[in-house]
Design a protein around this motif. Structure first.
Motif, short mmCIF file in Angstrom:
data_model
loop_
_atom_site.label_atom_id
_atom_site.label_comp_id
_atom_site.label_asym_id
_atom_site.label_seq_id
_atom_site.Cartn_x
_atom_site.Cartn_y
_atom_site.Cartn_z
N GLY A 256 31.09 16.26 -12.61
CA GLY A 256 30.51 17.13 -12.35
C GLY A 256 31.25 18.06 -11.08
N LEU B 150 25.58 16.25 -10.96
CA LEU B 150 26.20 15.35 -11.50
C LEU B 150 26.94 14.66 -10.44
CD1 LEU B 150 27.17 17.07 -15.05
CD2 LEU B 150 25.86 14.62 -14.45
N GLY C 46 26.52 20.85 -12.11
CA GLY C 46 27.84 20.19 -11.61
C GLY C 46 27.73 19.66 -10.31
#
Length: 78
Positions: free
Chosen positions: A2, A62, A59
């Motif tokens: 991420g 994550l 991102g």
């Protein structure tokens, strides 16, 4: 996974996808100059303008999930 996604898509979202792709194609000569200037790269390629923002959010999500999963695991005995 991420962190790189968020780090790379964040500046593109801040600058704007159209501007970032225009600079990139000017440097690399990827697309015909006339088409990219007249139509706009995002229109020419059919890329949604909000894509970098979505990628930055994905991102960050994550990275947060990875951080939460790693907290409390510590070192496992061998």
């Amino acid at each position: 996974m991420g962190v790189p996604l968020g780090v790379l898509s964040g500046p593109v979202a801040a600058v704007g996808l159209e501007r970032a792709l225009t600079v990139w194609t000017d440097q690399m000569a990827l697309l015909p100059w006339g088409l990219s200037r007249i139509l706009g790269i995002t229109v020419y390629l059919g890329i949604p303008a909000g894509l970098p923002g979505y990628a930055a959010v994905a991102g960050a999500a994550l990275a947060a999930v990875g951080l939460l999963l790693s907290v409390g695991r510590g070192r496992q005995p061998a």
